[in-house]
Design a protein around this motif. Sequence first.
Motif, PDB file in Angstrom:
ATOM      1  N   LEU A 139       0.829  -1.207   0.000  1.00  0.00           N
ATOM      2  CA  LEU A 139       0.000   0.000   0.000  1.00  0.00           C
ATOM      3  C   LEU A 139       0.860   1.252   0.000  1.00  0.00           C
ATOM      4  O   LEU A 139       0.540   2.234  -0.672  1.00  0.00           O
ATOM      5  N   VAL A 140       1.967   1.232   0.735  1.00  0.00           N
ATOM      6  CA  VAL A 140       2.870   2.397   0.765  1.00  0.00           C
ATOM      7  C   VAL A 140       3.424   2.648  -0.625  1.00  0.00           C
ATOM      8  O   VAL A 140       3.422   3.787  -1.125  1.00  0.00           O
ATOM      9  N   ARG A 141       3.888   1.595  -1.287  1.00  0.00           N
ATOM     10  CA  ARG A 141       4.462   1.758  -2.628  1.00  0.00           C
ATOM     11  C   ARG A 141       3.403   2.241  -3.615  1.00  0.00           C
ATOM     12  O   ARG A 141       3.654   3.137  -4.434  1.00  0.00           O
ATOM     13  N   ARG A 142       2.210   1.646  -3.531  1.00  0.00           N
ATOM     14  CA  ARG A 142       1.153   2.038  -4.465  1.00  0.00           C
ATOM     15  C   ARG A 142       0.743   3.489  -4.265  1.00  0.00           C
ATOM     16  O   ARG A 142       0.556   4.237  -5.222  1.00  0.00           O
ATOM     17  N   THR A 143       0.620   3.906  -3.003  1.00  0.00           N
ATOM     18  CA  THR A 143       0.196   5.274  -2.717  1.00  0.00           C
ATOM     19  C   THR A 143       1.240   6.283  -3.181  1.00  0.00           C
ATOM     20  O   THR A 143       0.903   7.330  -3.752  1.00  0.00           O
ATOM     21  N   ALA A 144       2.517   5.985  -2.963  1.00  0.00           N
ATOM     22  CA  ALA A 144       3.582   6.878  -3.427  1.00  0.00           C
ATOM     23  C   ALA A 144       3.579   6.971  -4.951  1.00  0.00           C
ATOM     24  O   ALA A 144       3.772   8.061  -5.524  1.00  0.00           O
ATOM     25  N   GLN A 145       3.347   5.862  -5.628  1.00  0.00           N
ATOM     26  CA  GLN A 145       3.292   5.874  -7.089  1.00  0.00           C
ATOM     27  C   GLN A 145       2.084   6.662  -7.578  1.00  0.00           C
ATOM     28  O   GLN A 145       2.169   7.422  -8.561  1.00  0.00           O
ATOM     29  N   GLU A 146       0.946   6.493  -6.886  1.00  0.00           N
ATOM     30  CA  GLU A 146      -0.255   7.228  -7.269  1.00  0.00           C
ATOM     31  C   GLU A 146      -0.057   8.729  -7.096  1.00  0.00           C
ATOM     32  O   GLU A 146      -0.494   9.529  -7.933  1.00  0.00           O
ATOM     33  N   TRP A 147       0.582   9.119  -6.010  1.00  0.00           N
ATOM     34  CA  TRP A 147       0.852  10.547  -5.798  1.00  0.00           C
ATOM     35  C   TRP A 147       1.712  11.101  -6.942  1.00  0.00           C
ATOM     36  O   TRP A 147       1.442  12.188  -7.458  1.00  0.00           O
TER      37      TRP A 147
ATOM     38  N   THR B   7       0.071  13.992  -9.378  1.00  0.00           N
ATOM     39  CA  THR B   7       0.591  15.349  -9.264  1.00  0.00           C
ATOM     40  C   THR B   7       1.424  15.774 -10.466  1.00  0.00           C
ATOM     41  O   THR B   7       1.978  16.868 -10.468  1.00  0.00           O
ATOM     42  N   LEU B   8       1.502  14.915 -11.468  1.00  0.00           N
ATOM     43  CA  LEU B   8       2.085  15.371 -12.725  1.00  0.00           C
ATOM     44  C   LEU B   8       1.228  16.512 -13.272  1.00  0.00           C
ATOM     45  O   LEU B   8       0.014  16.530 -13.112  1.00  0.00           O
ATOM     46  N   GLY B   9       1.848  17.449 -13.935  1.00  0.00           N
ATOM     47  CA  GLY B   9       1.080  18.521 -14.543  1.00  0.00           C
ATOM     48  C   GLY B   9       0.152  17.981 -15.618  1.00  0.00           C
ATOM     49  O   GLY B   9       0.432  16.968 -16.260  1.00  0.00           O
ATOM     50  N   SER B  10      -0.967  18.661 -15.821  1.00  0.00           N
ATOM     51  CA  SER B  10      -1.934  18.263 -16.844  1.00  0.00           C
ATOM     52  C   SER B  10      -1.831  19.187 -18.049  1.00  0.00           C
ATOM     53  O   SER B  10      -1.649  20.399 -17.906  1.00  0.00           O
ATOM     54  N   ARG B  11      -1.970  18.589 -19.206  1.00  0.00           N
ATOM     55  CA  ARG B  11      -2.000  19.354 -20.460  1.00  0.00           C
ATOM     56  C   ARG B  11      -3.179  18.828 -21.260  1.00  0.00           C
ATOM     57  O   ARG B  11      -3.164  17.686 -21.727  1.00  0.00           O
ATOM     58  N   MET B  12      -4.212  19.647 -21.384  1.00  0.00           N
ATOM     59  CA  MET B  12      -5.455  19.187 -21.982  1.00  0.00           C
ATOM     60  C   MET B  12      -5.900  20.103 -23.119  1.00  0.00           C
ATOM     61  O   MET B  12      -5.819  21.331 -23.000  1.00  0.00           O
ATOM     62  N   LEU B  13      -6.389  19.483 -24.176  1.00  0.00           N
ATOM     63  CA  LEU B  13      -7.054  20.219 -25.246  1.00  0.00           C
ATOM     64  C   LEU B  13      -8.538  19.907 -25.141  1.00  0.00           C
ATOM     65  O   LEU B  13      -8.959  18.773 -25.360  1.00  0.00           O
ATOM     66  N   SER B  14      -9.325  20.906 -24.770  1.00  0.00           N
ATOM     67  CA  SER B  14     -10.772  20.741 -24.644  1.00  0.00           C
ATOM     68  C   SER B  14     -11.411  21.004 -26.003  1.00  0.00           C
ATOM     69  O   SER B  14     -11.226  22.077 -26.585  1.00  0.00           O
ATOM     70  N   VAL B  15     -12.157  20.012 -26.509  1.00  0.00           N
ATOM     71  CA  VAL B  15     -12.756  20.087 -27.843  1.00  0.00           C
ATOM     72  C   VAL B  15     -14.268  19.950 -27.672  1.00  0.00           C
ATOM     73  O   VAL B  15     -14.758  18.896 -27.262  1.00  0.00           O
ATOM     74  N   ILE B  16     -15.013  21.019 -27.994  1.00  0.00           N
ATOM     75  CA  ILE B  16     -16.435  21.090 -27.649  1.00  0.00           C
ATOM     76  C   ILE B  16     -17.287  21.133 -28.914  1.00  0.00           C
ATOM     77  O   ILE B  16     -17.076  21.966 -29.805  1.00  0.00           O
TER      78      ILE B  16
ATOM     79  N   ARG C 288      -5.658   8.207 -13.754  1.00  0.00           N
ATOM     80  CA  ARG C 288      -4.201   8.307 -13.604  1.00  0.00           C
ATOM     81  C   ARG C 288      -3.662   7.212 -12.686  1.00  0.00           C
ATOM     82  O   ARG C 288      -2.480   6.885 -12.739  1.00  0.00           O
ATOM     83  N   LEU C 289      -4.528   6.676 -11.824  1.00  0.00           N
ATOM     84  CA  LEU C 289      -4.063   5.659 -10.883  1.00  0.00           C
ATOM     85  C   LEU C 289      -3.712   4.356 -11.590  1.00  0.00           C
ATOM     86  O   LEU C 289      -2.936   3.557 -11.061  1.00  0.00           O
ATOM     87  N   CYS C 290      -4.299   4.130 -12.751  1.00  0.00           N
ATOM     88  CA  CYS C 290      -4.033   2.859 -13.432  1.00  0.00           C
ATOM     89  C   CYS C 290      -3.437   3.041 -14.826  1.00  0.00           C
ATOM     90  O   CYS C 290      -3.034   2.064 -15.453  1.00  0.00           O
ATOM     91  N   ALA C 291      -3.410   4.263 -15.327  1.00  0.00           N
ATOM     92  CA  ALA C 291      -2.874   4.487 -16.676  1.00  0.00           C
ATOM     93  C   ALA C 291      -1.396   4.069 -16.746  1.00  0.00           C
ATOM     94  O   ALA C 291      -0.663   4.209 -15.776  1.00  0.00           O
ATOM     95  N   PRO C 292      -0.934   3.540 -17.884  1.00  0.00           N
ATOM     96  CA  PRO C 292      -1.673   3.376 -19.129  1.00  0.00           C
ATOM     97  C   PRO C 292      -2.287   1.995 -19.298  1.00  0.00           C
ATOM     98  O   PRO C 292      -2.678   1.633 -20.399  1.00  0.00           O
ATOM     99  N   SER C 293      -2.369   1.197 -18.246  1.00  0.00           N
ATOM    100  CA  SER C 293      -2.822  -0.180 -18.378  1.00  0.00           C
ATOM    101  C   SER C 293      -4.318  -0.344 -18.165  1.00  0.00           C
ATOM    102  O   SER C 293      -4.826  -1.455 -18.215  1.00  0.00           O
ATOM    103  N   CYS C 294      -5.066   0.755 -17.924  1.00  0.00           N
ATOM    104  CA  CYS C 294      -6.508   0.607 -17.704  1.00  0.00           C
ATOM    105  C   CYS C 294      -7.299   1.025 -18.941  1.00  0.00           C
ATOM    106  O   CYS C 294      -6.749   1.545 -19.892  1.00  0.00           O
TER     107      CYS C 294
END
Length: 539
Positions: A317-325, A329-338, A533-539
Motif C-alpha cells: 500500500l505504501v508503494r502504491r500510494t507513493a506511485q499514485e501521488w 501530481t504530474l502537470g496536466s496538459r489538456m485540449l478541450s474540444v467542444i 491516472r491511478l491505473c494508466a496506461p494499463s486501464c
Amino acid sequence: MAIVAVVCMAIAAVLATSVYALSAITSCSGGVTTLDAAVAPELAPAVSAVAADFNGADHRAGGKCVRVTVRAAGPAGVTALLSGQIPRGSGVRLPDVWVPDSSLWLRLLAKPPRLAGGPLARSPLVAAVPAARATRTPGSWKDLLGAAEPGERSSRAVGLVLPDPARTGAGLAALLVAREREGDAAFAAFARSVRESTAPDATRAFGALAGSSARPEPVLAVPEQAVWEHDRREPSEPVQAVYPRDGTLSLDYPVAILDDRPGARLFEHALRGGTAREHLRSAGFRDPAGRAPAAFGRTPGLTAARPAVLADPEPALVRRTAQEWARLTLGSRMLSVIDVSGSMAQPVPGTRLTRLQAIAQASQEGLALQPDDTELGQWIFSTRLDGDRDWRRTVPMGPLGGRVGSVTRRQRILSALAALRPKPDGATGLYDTVLAAVRYMRRTYRPEMVNTVLLFTDGRNDDPGGPSLDRTVAALRAGREATRPVQIIVIGFGPDVDTAELRRLADATGGSVYTARVPQDIMRIFGEATARRLCAPSC
C-alpha cells in the motif's frame, strides 16, 4: 528525459538537505574510523548532541578510535540512493548509519536494509491550527478529509496543507490516511487539490497560517514535534495540535545500519541510551512506546496522553500510494474540444439549459479545480467552422495562470465558455476533428505532463465529407507511441450519443468514454477521469 529528471530531482533532494553537523573530535592514537550518520533534519540537533558525547568518550573498535559526523539529510534522497534512482558515481555517497523520519521509506524499497532494533522516537501526525480555531476544527481524519474534499463547495470548510509527500514521512503518512479512507475518484480529487498547498517540509507548512483570512481555512497535517518546535519560538499566534480521535500514524525514526563498519553498532547503542533519550525528549519527541516528554503536560496546544493509533500500512500500500501521488501530481496538459453543432441547442430535460449551456456550466466548475500550472487549450467543432475546416481554435494552449492578452488564460476560457453558441445549421464533423486534435497534441507533446484530448459531444459523426470511422481509427493507432501517450477522454452528453462509435475512437488511444444524462453527471465524470491516472496506461 523523464528518467533524467527523476535522477536530477533525487540528487537535488540529497544535496539540498545535506547540511553537515560536525561533532567535536578529541585526540586519538592508533588511527580513526569515521562514521557518517544521515538523520532526519528535525532530529539532527539531538543526534549531533549524542554524537558529541560519543566522540568525547573515545570509543574504539577494530583497534581504531571511532568518530561520528552527523548530517541532516532528507529521507527521499537516501531512499533514492538505496533504490538505484541515483546511480553509482553520481558524487552522492551512502551514509553508514541512517535515521529517516519514518519506516515508511523502507517499505518503498524492494530490498529494505535491516533495522537495528526498534524506533528511536515517535511523533504522531496531528492537525495543527491556530489555538483560536481548535474547537471548530474537525476532530477526526474522516471529518477533516470530508471538510477538505474538493468539488463540494458547501462542505469544503478547510484547506488541508501537507508537507511534501515525496520528501517527508509526514506528508506520505497523511496520504496513506486519506488513501485508506477514500475511493479512487475521491483520492484522486484529494491529491490533485492538496498538490497546490504542499510545503517543502513541516516547518515551512506553518507559513500557510500567516494569512488568517485565507479561505478555505488552512489546517496543517504535521508531526506533533513540529507543533512543539513552532510554539517554543513564542510566535504571535501559537498553534494547537488536534489529535484525531479515529487514530493516526506516527513518525517512528528507525535506525538502519547501511555499512556495518567497526563502531557502527556502538553508536547505535549510544543512540538508545538514557542520555540520548533525554536529548530527544528535550527536542519534543515521544519515546518509542509513545510516552510524551514531561513538558507536554504543561504546554498549551499539546497533550501528554498517547493518541489513538492506526495500524501500520502494508509495504504494498505504501508503494502504491507513493506511485499514485507521483502520477496524480504530474502537470496536466489538456485540449478541450467542444461540439457546437445544431443539436447542442436542444434543451436538457428538467432544466432551463441547452445541452451546450450544460456542458459549458460544468466545464466552468471543473476549471475551478485545476491549478494555475495546468496547460489548457480550447477548440470548438461542427462543420465548416473555419473555411472548409470543421474546427476552430478559441483559446491557445498554455498555463491557466499565464496571460492571453490582458487577461489570464483561465479568464479567457471562462469568457469563451460563456460565449459558446450552437451553429444552427451545423452538423458534427467528429472524425476529422478528433484526428486533428490528437495529431496536434502528439506534435506538441510534453513528456513531463499528462497529455489529453478532452472531447465533449452529444451525437455521432454526420459529416459525409470527412474520413470514415475505420480510417480514423487506423490513423489514430498508426500514430500511437507508448512513450508519448495522448489519450482521448470522451464525455458524451444526451440521449443521442453513439457510445460504440466513440469507444472505438477512445480505445485507439487507450482512452475512455463516459456518458452523461444530466449536468451533475459531468462533474462526477471529471473525478472519474482524473482517477484514471491511478491505473494508466494499463486501464
